[in-house]
Structures are given as C-alpha cells and as structure tokens.
Design an enzyme around this catalytic site. Sequence first.
Site, PDB file in Angstrom:
ATOM      1  N   GLU A   1      47.591  15.064  -4.627  1.00 19.63           N
ATOM      2  CA  GLU A   1      48.584  15.659  -5.541  1.00 19.63           C
ATOM      3  C   GLU A   1      50.008  15.306  -5.130  1.00 19.63           C
ATOM      4  O   GLU A   1      50.842  16.185  -4.873  1.00 19.63           O
ATOM      5  CB  GLU A   1      48.402  17.176  -5.599  1.00 19.63           C
ATOM      6  CG  GLU A   1      47.065  17.586  -6.174  1.00 19.63           C
ATOM      7  CD  GLU A   1      46.893  19.093  -6.349  1.00 19.63           C
ATOM      8  OE1 GLU A   1      47.506  19.853  -5.586  1.00 19.63           O
ATOM      9  OE2 GLU A   1      46.146  19.509  -7.242  1.00 19.63           O
TER      10      GLU A   1
ATOM     11  N   GLU B   1      39.286  16.871  -8.833  1.00 20.27           N
ATOM     12  CA  GLU B   1      39.356  18.329  -8.680  1.00 20.27           C
ATOM     13  C   GLU B   1      39.362  18.979 -10.044  1.00 20.27           C
ATOM     14  O   GLU B   1      40.069  18.524 -10.950  1.00 20.27           O
ATOM     15  CB  GLU B   1      40.644  18.772  -7.965  1.00 20.27           C
ATOM     16  CG  GLU B   1      40.650  18.580  -6.486  1.00 20.27           C
ATOM     17  CD  GLU B   1      41.866  19.200  -5.817  1.00 20.27           C
ATOM     18  OE1 GLU B   1      42.301  20.298  -6.225  1.00 20.27           O
ATOM     19  OE2 GLU B   1      42.380  18.565  -4.880  1.00 20.27           O
TER      20      GLU B   1
HETATM   21  C1  BGP Z   1      44.879  21.859  -5.390  1.00 19.49           C
HETATM   22  C2  BGP Z   1      44.649  21.369  -3.999  1.00 19.49           C
HETATM   23  C3  BGP Z   1      43.457  21.899  -3.304  1.00 19.49           C
HETATM   24  C4  BGP Z   1      42.960  23.210  -3.807  1.00 19.49           C
HETATM   25  C5  BGP Z   1      43.090  23.461  -5.278  1.00 19.49           C
HETATM   26  C6  BGP Z   1      42.864  24.888  -5.715  1.00 19.49           C
HETATM   27  O1  BGP Z   1      46.231  22.052  -5.550  1.00 19.49           O
HETATM   28  O2  BGP Z   1      44.588  19.961  -3.950  1.00 19.49           O
HETATM   29  O3  BGP Z   1      43.643  21.770  -1.929  1.00 19.49           O
HETATM   30  O4  BGP Z   1      42.926  24.219  -2.946  1.00 19.49           O
HETATM   31  O5  BGP Z   1      44.323  23.061  -5.769  1.00 19.49           O
HETATM   32  O6  BGP Z   1      43.953  25.664  -5.395  1.00 19.49           O
HETATM   33  P1  BGP Z   1      43.821  27.055  -4.644  1.00 19.49           P
HETATM   34  O7  BGP Z   1      43.060  26.755  -3.390  1.00 19.49           O
HETATM   35  O8  BGP Z   1      45.213  27.482  -4.349  1.00 19.49           O
HETATM   36  O9  BGP Z   1      43.098  27.949  -5.563  1.00 19.49           O
END
Ligand code: BGP
Length: 473
Positions: free
Chosen positions: A174, A367
């Site tokens: 990201e 993701e």
């Molecule tokens: C993205 C990241 C991840 C992840 C996901 C979910 O921003 O790449 O590392 O964790 O989001 O976010 P969160 O864990 O804050 O729910």
Amino acid sequence: MTDSTTFPADFLWGGATAANQIEGAYNEGGKGLSIQDVMPQGITTPRTDGPTDDNLKQVAIDFYHRYAEDIALFAEMGFKTFRFSIAWSRIFPLGDEAEPNEEGLAFYERVLDECEKHGIEPLVTISHYETPLHLTDTYDGWVNRELIGFYEHYARVLFARYGARVKYWLTFNEINSVLHAPLLSGGINTPKDQLTKTDLYQAVHNELVASALATRAARELAPNAQVGCMILAMPVYPLSPSPDDMMASLTTERTNLAFGDIHVRGEYPGYYLRSLRDQGVDLVITDDDRAVLKENTVDFVSLSYYVSVAETADESQRVVGKGNIMGGVRNPTLKESEWGWQIDPVGLRIVLNQFWDRWQKPLFIVENGLGAKDELVEIDGRKTVIDDYRIAYLNDHLVQVGEALTDGVEVMGFTPWGCIDLVSASTAQMSKRYGFIYVDRYDDGSGTLDRYKKKSFDWYAEVIESNGASLTR
Ligand code: BGP
C-alpha cells in the site's frame, strides 16, 4: 453460480498476511526491532520509546513457530498461493548493515520449504509496514535518501537467496498510504502534524525510486521473477452529480492513482506535478532517478480493496467516515462493518475496470475481506465459528471479480486478507478477525493460540475446488 469458465484455470486463489501481524518472536532469531514494536495500539496512539508488554505483535499468532501447521491448513483449503511479507529487521536487524542475519534468512527458507511441499506459490511482500526501528530513529525513515540504498541492498539479498524459488514479489505494501500514515507506511519518525509537505513527498519519491531499483535488481538476479507494485485501492465517487463534486472526486482519486501511473508509466503525471507545485513542494529528483523510474516499470499491479468513499467540493456536506488507513466522505447508500468501513462489492469491479483501462497490466487482488467479531462455539464436539457474514462479504466481492473478468479485465488471483486471524494493522486488536481459521488469542493477550476452522474454511475450499463455480449470485 458463475460460469465455469469465468475464472481462468491458472487463477491464483490463496490468502494474505504480513510478518509483523502473524510471526511474533519479535526478538528471536537475531531479529532487530521494527516500528511495530513501538506501535502497540497501531495508528490510534503516538509511538512509544521502546517495546512495551501490551503489544500483541510481540507474540502475534506465533506463526514463527507454527508456520508448518498453518501452511498445512492453507493447503487443506486448496491454496494455490500464499502472500506473506519478510520482516526487514529479521534480515537486517538495524537496516543499514552490510551483512544479513543468517538466522533470519534461514527462517524464510523453511517457510518456502513448506509452501513447496504443498505446491503453494509464494507471493512475497518486501516491505509491509515494518521498517527497522533504527532506520526510523536514526534517519527519519524514507524522508532520507539513504534508505534507497539500504532497501536496494536488502532486496538484492532476497533476490539472490530466494529468487529461484519465489516468482511473485511486491515492493511496498500500500505504497500510497505513506501520505496518510507516515510512520506506519514510511517509517517516518517526525509526527505527521510536524512533517513538511516537501519531506513527505520526498519520502514518496525515495520509495518510488527504491521500488524501481528493486525491480531492476530482480531482472538481474531473478530473471523469472515478476515484480508488482501494491496500491491501496479506494474508488472515489462524487457525492452528487455536480461537476464540482466530480472534479473533487477525481482530484482525491488521483492521490492514489498517481502511484500506479508512476509505477506503470515510469514518470510523474502532469496532474501530480501540478499538485506538488500548488502545495509549494520542491523535490530533489536527479536525472538518474528519472532514468531508473522510466526503465524499470512493474510487471503487474496488485491492490488491496476494502472500501470505496465519496467526495464533495461542498465543505458543509463533508461528513468523513472511517476506512482503511485513510477514510473519506461517507456514502449514504452503503452499509458499514462493525469498524465503520463501508462495504461496496461493486466498487471492486469498478476499480478493477478502472485500473485495467488505465494501465493494461495484469491485476492481482492481494487483500480484501471483512474484519468482524467472531464467536467461538462448540458444534458436535468441535469448536468453530459460524461466520456467514464473512462468507457473504467474500462471496459478493468474488462475484464482482467474476464480472470484471467477464468485462475482459486480466486478474491474476485473489488472496483475501488475514486468511488466518491476525493482529489488526490500524488498531492492533485480535478481536478484529478476518480469517478462515480462528486463533484462540484475545485483546488482553490471553489465549491458547490453538487454531480452529471456521465455517468459511469449508466454504472457501469449495470456491477454490470449483474455481469459483460455487459462488452464489
Ligand atoms: C491494510 C494492510 C494490512 C491489513 C489490512 C486490514 O491496510 O495492508 O496490513 O491489516 O489493511 O486493516 P486492519 O488490520 O486495520 O483491519
């Protein structure tokens, strides 16, 4: 039901994780500290000076010791690929050393052995929100140009060691999030409210050059490798049909699209240069930087997708909601998750079409998923979670991936986030669960760390087995 030909036969079904959110063993195996060791509450509170006991990531889900068991469970679901990141501070404990830490390199070799044993293709993120702390404390992270050299050296060590075994690489997780979370994403110690725009955009530039240099190194050291960028994708809709709202949404969306434009086209777009000028930002960009960016563009574009947002030019209408790292204006037509993230499956089709139209590069959804509270129940003597909400979320998003494929978009694969429960990035909670596999660990640090299959485990296994034909429209 999707048509059995919707998903290509070589579609890479799998799941995604990051080292700091699963491994634990934060000070084992010669590992140095990373920024995650001073972010016990994620991005919700300022950093601490050093490690503190309340940091769930010190143990996380103990993947460092349980990787074989976990990868076997992924194989049971039929994973074709597994996305994980390498903890930079396991390989270079400080980040600026000449020689890598052999114990760290050996650990990922063992992880790769398990993947190979099960025929799972690794998908490796080189830097996922885990800059070595020394680079943050001593150099102010990516603001400093010296990070480019340290990162390139690190990437070269990885390609030399694993290049023959790992085909798919992502340079920065990201990358666009550095504009919103400078410490998490860019290892930048200067607090956001004290950071100058010039320093922030210089950090962006330094990361982009480092990404291109890593791509060049991969071509040299791992000729079969494919290198992708990774963009936090967030379609931006105009809140109303007014041209001013449309222009405002385009301007906001371009703050994300710029990163793909630069990775794919190898140069700064005019709108980006204008925005730098308008903000009074004057960057150090050498002729060499320009050449490196132009000559080393990415093979594919990967993305995370959780939410869409709205935008408006009318300040009185700007009701800002929550979202992945950066929020946006709330869209009154959408429902939201327990953490306030708005849910929009069609947005995934929109963003896939937009990226494909714009870049004509294969896309990889690395993701997507629903962070939700789960309840562990006992059915027929077996502990499980009846997570129909997660199944519905993923089903609806995958149906839209099918639509995008039918639109002619090239999609390489789908690795939903947190295929096994892990510590959340933004809030550092265990209770925000994404997995097909439940991990017995709780926000207060208690729990046995035992693993249990949720209802979604069997559901996802069937989706993979049927190559998407079992999805419900
Ligand atoms: C993205 C990241 C991840 C992840 C996901 C979910 O921003 O790449 O590392 O964790 O989001 O976010 P969160 O864990 O804050 O729910």
